[in-house]
Enzyme design. Structure first.
Site, PDB file in Angstrom:
ATOM      1  N   ARG A  22       0.831  -1.218   0.000  1.00 23.31           N
ATOM      2  CA  ARG A  22       0.000   0.000   0.000  1.00 23.31           C
ATOM      3  C   ARG A  22       0.860   1.262   0.000  1.00 23.31           C
ATOM      4  O   ARG A  22       0.441   2.308   0.500  1.00 23.31           O
ATOM      5  CB  ARG A  22      -0.983   0.014   1.182  1.00 23.31           C
ATOM      6  CG  ARG A  22      -1.908  -1.195   1.228  1.00 23.31           C
ATOM      7  CD  ARG A  22      -2.818  -1.322   0.016  1.00 23.31           C
ATOM      8  NE  ARG A  22      -4.025  -0.548   0.118  1.00 23.31           N
ATOM      9  CZ  ARG A  22      -5.159  -0.994   0.665  1.00 23.31           C
ATOM     10  NH1 ARG A  22      -5.237  -2.197   1.136  1.00 23.31           N
ATOM     11  NH2 ARG A  22      -6.225  -0.234   0.707  1.00 23.31           N
ATOM     12  N   ARG A  26      -2.828   6.744   0.692  1.00 27.67           N
ATOM     13  CA  ARG A  26      -3.323   7.937   1.382  1.00 27.67           C
ATOM     14  C   ARG A  26      -2.355   8.601   2.349  1.00 27.67           C
ATOM     15  O   ARG A  26      -2.584   9.725   2.763  1.00 27.67           O
ATOM     16  CB  ARG A  26      -4.606   7.581   2.155  1.00 27.67           C
ATOM     17  CG  ARG A  26      -5.776   7.299   1.268  1.00 27.67           C
ATOM     18  CD  ARG A  26      -6.879   6.678   2.065  1.00 27.67           C
ATOM     19  NE  ARG A  26      -6.407   5.398   2.643  1.00 27.67           N
ATOM     20  CZ  ARG A  26      -7.142   4.642   3.439  1.00 27.67           C
ATOM     21  NH1 ARG A  26      -8.344   5.023   3.793  1.00 27.67           N
ATOM     22  NH2 ARG A  26      -6.655   3.502   3.914  1.00 27.67           N
ATOM     23  N   ARG A  35      -6.044  12.600  -5.706  1.00 28.44           N
ATOM     24  CA  ARG A  35      -7.350  12.008  -5.440  1.00 28.44           C
ATOM     25  C   ARG A  35      -8.414  13.053  -5.119  1.00 28.44           C
ATOM     26  O   ARG A  35      -9.606  12.752  -5.193  1.00 28.44           O
ATOM     27  CB  ARG A  35      -7.232  10.972  -4.323  1.00 28.44           C
ATOM     28  CG  ARG A  35      -6.698   9.597  -4.753  1.00 28.44           C
ATOM     29  CD  ARG A  35      -7.693   8.848  -5.634  1.00 28.44           C
ATOM     30  NE  ARG A  35      -9.035   8.949  -5.077  1.00 28.44           N
ATOM     31  CZ  ARG A  35      -9.464   8.257  -4.032  1.00 28.44           C
ATOM     32  NH1 ARG A  35      -8.690   7.366  -3.456  1.00 28.44           N
ATOM     33  NH2 ARG A  35     -10.683   8.433  -3.583  1.00 28.44           N
ATOM     34  N   ASP A  71      -6.779  -2.280  -7.738  1.00 28.12           N
ATOM     35  CA  ASP A  71      -7.291  -2.969  -6.553  1.00 28.12           C
ATOM     36  C   ASP A  71      -7.457  -4.448  -6.878  1.00 28.12           C
ATOM     37  O   ASP A  71      -7.550  -4.823  -8.048  1.00 28.12           O
ATOM     38  CB  ASP A  71      -8.633  -2.379  -6.119  1.00 28.12           C
ATOM     39  CG  ASP A  71      -9.027  -2.879  -4.736  1.00 28.12           C
ATOM     40  OD1 ASP A  71      -8.383  -2.464  -3.751  1.00 28.12           O
ATOM     41  OD2 ASP A  71      -9.946  -3.709  -4.630  1.00 28.12           O
ATOM     42  N   TYR A 143     -15.114 -11.923  -0.784  1.00 27.60           N
ATOM     43  CA  TYR A 143     -15.834 -10.693  -1.150  1.00 27.60           C
ATOM     44  C   TYR A 143     -17.093 -10.998  -1.961  1.00 27.60           C
ATOM     45  O   TYR A 143     -18.134 -10.380  -1.769  1.00 27.60           O
ATOM     46  CB  TYR A 143     -14.928  -9.767  -1.961  1.00 27.60           C
ATOM     47  CG  TYR A 143     -13.966  -8.960  -1.119  1.00 27.60           C
ATOM     48  CD1 TYR A 143     -14.414  -7.871  -0.368  1.00 27.60           C
ATOM     49  CD2 TYR A 143     -12.619  -9.264  -1.073  1.00 27.60           C
ATOM     50  CE1 TYR A 143     -13.540  -7.118   0.400  1.00 27.60           C
ATOM     51  CE2 TYR A 143     -11.729  -8.518  -0.309  1.00 27.60           C
ATOM     52  CZ  TYR A 143     -12.199  -7.448   0.427  1.00 27.60           C
ATOM     53  OH  TYR A 143     -11.335  -6.713   1.193  1.00 27.60           O
TER      54      TYR A 143
HETATM   55  O1  CP3 Z   1      -4.302  -4.942   2.263  1.00 31.35           O
HETATM   56  C1  CP3 Z   1      -4.281  -6.069   1.760  1.00 31.35           C
HETATM   57  O2  CP3 Z   1      -4.527  -7.133   2.358  1.00 31.35           O
HETATM   58  C2  CP3 Z   1      -3.864  -6.161   0.310  1.00 31.35           C
HETATM   59  C3  CP3 Z   1      -4.865  -6.788  -0.589  1.00 31.35           C
HETATM   60  C4  CP3 Z   1      -6.043  -5.893  -0.860  1.00 31.35           C
HETATM   61  C5  CP3 Z   1      -6.016  -4.839  -1.793  1.00 31.35           C
HETATM   62  N1  CP3 Z   1      -7.273  -4.324  -1.854  1.00 31.35           N
HETATM   63  C6  CP3 Z   1      -4.840  -4.489  -2.601  1.00 31.35           C
HETATM   64  C7  CP3 Z   1      -4.571  -3.082  -2.962  1.00 31.35           C
HETATM   65  C8  CP3 Z   1      -7.312  -5.961  -0.305  1.00 31.35           C
HETATM   66  C9  CP3 Z   1      -7.814  -6.900   0.777  1.00 31.35           C
HETATM   67  C10 CP3 Z   1      -8.102  -4.965  -0.954  1.00 31.35           C
HETATM   68  C11 CP3 Z   1      -9.552  -4.704  -0.753  1.00 31.35           C
HETATM   69  C12 CP3 Z   1      -9.775  -3.275  -0.478  1.00 31.35           C
HETATM   70  N2  CP3 Z   1      -9.886  -2.329  -1.464  1.00 31.35           N
HETATM   71  C13 CP3 Z   1      -9.799  -2.630   0.767  1.00 31.35           C
HETATM   72  C14 CP3 Z   1      -9.656  -3.355   2.101  1.00 31.35           C
HETATM   73  C15 CP3 Z   1     -10.713  -3.200   3.126  1.00 31.35           C
HETATM   74  C16 CP3 Z   1     -12.106  -3.695   2.818  1.00 31.35           C
HETATM   75  O3  CP3 Z   1     -13.029  -2.962   3.125  1.00 31.35           O
HETATM   76  O4  CP3 Z   1     -12.288  -4.802   2.324  1.00 31.35           O
HETATM   77  C17 CP3 Z   1      -9.918  -1.251   0.514  1.00 31.35           C
HETATM   78  C18 CP3 Z   1      -9.945  -0.149   1.512  1.00 31.35           C
HETATM   79  C19 CP3 Z   1      -9.982  -1.092  -0.906  1.00 31.35           C
HETATM   80  C20 CP3 Z   1     -10.029   0.167  -1.682  1.00 31.35           C
HETATM   81  C21 CP3 Z   1      -8.676   0.699  -1.940  1.00 31.35           C
HETATM   82  N3  CP3 Z   1      -7.642  -0.001  -2.544  1.00 31.35           N
HETATM   83  C22 CP3 Z   1      -8.222   2.033  -1.733  1.00 31.35           C
HETATM   84  C23 CP3 Z   1      -9.064   3.136  -1.125  1.00 31.35           C
HETATM   85  C24 CP3 Z   1      -6.871   2.104  -2.209  1.00 31.35           C
HETATM   86  C25 CP3 Z   1      -6.020   3.340  -2.322  1.00 31.35           C
HETATM   87  C26 CP3 Z   1      -4.844   3.429  -1.476  1.00 31.35           C
HETATM   88  C27 CP3 Z   1      -5.056   3.395   0.012  1.00 31.35           C
HETATM   89  O5  CP3 Z   1      -4.275   2.726   0.703  1.00 31.35           O
HETATM   90  O6  CP3 Z   1      -5.972   4.066   0.468  1.00 31.35           O
HETATM   91  C28 CP3 Z   1      -6.530   0.819  -2.691  1.00 31.35           C
HETATM   92  C29 CP3 Z   1      -5.249   0.494  -3.339  1.00 31.35           C
HETATM   93  C30 CP3 Z   1      -4.751  -0.892  -3.305  1.00 31.35           C
HETATM   94  N4  CP3 Z   1      -5.378  -1.990  -2.824  1.00 31.35           N
HETATM   95  C31 CP3 Z   1      -3.485  -1.281  -3.815  1.00 31.35           C
HETATM   96  C32 CP3 Z   1      -3.375  -2.651  -3.594  1.00 31.35           C
HETATM   97  C33 CP3 Z   1      -2.207  -3.585  -3.908  1.00 31.35           C
HETATM   98  C34 CP3 Z   1      -2.555  -0.290  -4.542  1.00 31.35           C
HETATM   99  C35 CP3 Z   1      -1.141  -0.465  -4.673  1.00 31.35           C
HETATM  100  C36 CP3 Z   1      -0.338  -0.346  -3.393  1.00 31.35           C
HETATM  101  O7  CP3 Z   1      -0.178  -1.373  -2.709  1.00 31.35           O
HETATM  102  O8  CP3 Z   1       0.160   0.740  -3.101  1.00 31.35           O
END
Ligand code: CP3
Length: 331
Positions: A22, A26, A35, A71, A143
């Site tokens: 991540r 943010r 964003r 994502d 999911y």
């Molecule tokens: O954290 C983990 O376990 C990694 C696997 C994972 C990702 N997305 C990879 C990811 C999981 C479980 C998700 C689902 C998801 N998507 C969540 C988790 C919580 C939930 O409610 O289920 C969330 C909050 C999202 C939406 C999301 N994804 C946002 C808002 C962002 C932006 C960056 C941030 O941290 O706010 C992401 C980006 C994201 N999700 C990346 C990856 C690999 C981007 C690349 C990176 O790792 O920087």
């Protein structure tokens, strides 16, 4: 070759490679600024914006890996599923039979991801490794059955215990789709791919061994790039995890990394495992934690430094810099 690639191949490097899960997110002011003008989904769909977000943490901190901005739910939209983010994914819960009947992944609908990877690969310094990723079948299934994230994942656990033919068919559908998606990423320039099995750790060991690991293996087998499998909370199954056949394995912070490595087998690479909460403390404590982490993996090749899970959004920038500098200055 790059530090990440050499390390995954268990070859010596001048120092350990470091990136954080991540890292494009943010806690970065430049990410928040972008964003404020584009939604999360717009940012993923526009390869120029997604590539820019991927590169932001590389420029600021000099990480050795650049993980593409997308994502784990992104490819499900290319299987006809509507996902909204609030901030986590929300969708209509589906039955196992519906999941098994989903259309195959339409690669044209994830062409933007391939383009993001091409742009990133063209722009990163030669010693930075471009990392693609996908969600693992078990985590995507969690999911799809529930319609969102949750604490207990009872629909997933119930389906896995029931072990019906529809469950097998749903897992095969997701494995095949993620295999095609990851193949596309490697063709577009991903040098390493990571499979995130974020919620698998909630399952008992026997279900991981009989269902989750074979499905993850099917998604990864035969890819033309090294692979990393990451299942936080699955320390109870490290002894059989390498049946997946990945090049390296991510471990969370709950278990000392040297102990985890012995359980996994020291002839595969390991990634991790600083507690993200340590980055919320101060540079002195971060230095001490890094020293301990490096001591535990000293004398062996194959350690990619990372956190034990994603970086927290409230992490101070100077603490991230202290972490990366501590790795880069150590020998
Ligand atoms: O954290 C983990 O376990 C990694 C696997 C994972 C990702 N997305 C990879 C990811 C999981 C479980 C998700 C689902 C998801 N998507 C969540 C988790 C919580 C939930 O409610 O289920 C969330 C909050 C999202 C939406 C999301 N994804 C946002 C808002 C962002 C932006 C960056 C941030 O941290 O706010 C992401 C980006 C994201 N999700 C990346 C990856 C690999 C981007 C690349 C990176 O790792 O920087």
């Amino acid at each position: 070759m790059t530090r990440v690639l050499d390390t995954l191949a268990l070859e010596p490097t001048d120092r350990r490679p470091v990136w954080v899960m991540r890292q494009a997110g943010r806690y970065l002011p430049e990410y928040r600024e972008l964003r404020s003008r584009h939604t999360f989904q717009e940012s993923i769909l526009d390869p120029k914006i997604a590539a820019e977000i991927t590169l932001q943490p590389i420029r600021r901190f000099g990480f050795d890996g650049a993980i593409m901005f997308a994502d784990i739910m992104t490819p499900l939209e290319a299987m006809g599923i509507d996902v909204v983010f609030d901030p986590g994914p929300k969708l209509r819960p589906m039955s196992l039979a519906e999941i098994a009947d989903l259309p195959d992944l339409d690669l044209d609908r994830v062409a933007h991801v391939a383009e993001t990877l091409r742009l990133v690969r063209g722009d990163v310094p030669d010693d930075v490794t471009v990392i693609g990723f996908a969600g693992a079948p078990t985590t995507l299934l969690a999911y799809l059955l529930e319609g969102s994230g949750s604490k207990e994942y009872l629909p997933l656990r119930t389906a896995m215990h029931a072990g019906t033919p529809e469950l097998d068919a749903a897992l095969v559908k997701l494995s095949n789709a993620m295999h095609a998606y990851l193949t596309m990423q490697v063709d577009a320039g991903a040098q390493v791919v990571q499979l995130f099995d974020s919620w698998a750790g909630i399952l008992p060991r026997h279900l991981l061994e009989t269902l989750t690991f074979p499905a993850a293996s099917a998604a990864l087998t035969g890819l033309d790039a090294p692979t990393i499998y990451f299942a936080p909370g699955a320390g109870h199954a490290l002894g059989s995890m390498r049946s997946i056949g990945a090049t390296g394995y991510g471990v969370d912070w709950r278990i000392p990394i040297d102990e985890a490595w012995v359980k996994l087998g020291t002839d595969v690479a390991i990634q991790g495992n600083l507690d993200p909460a340590i980055l919320l403390t101060d540079p002195d404590r971060i230095q001490a934690a890094v020293t301990d982490l490096l001591r535990r993996t000293a004398g062996r090749q194959g350690h990619v430094v990372n956190l034990g899970h994603g970086i927290d959004r409230h992490t101070p920038l100077e603490n991230v810099a202290a972490f990366v500098d501590a790795i880069k200055e150590a020998h």
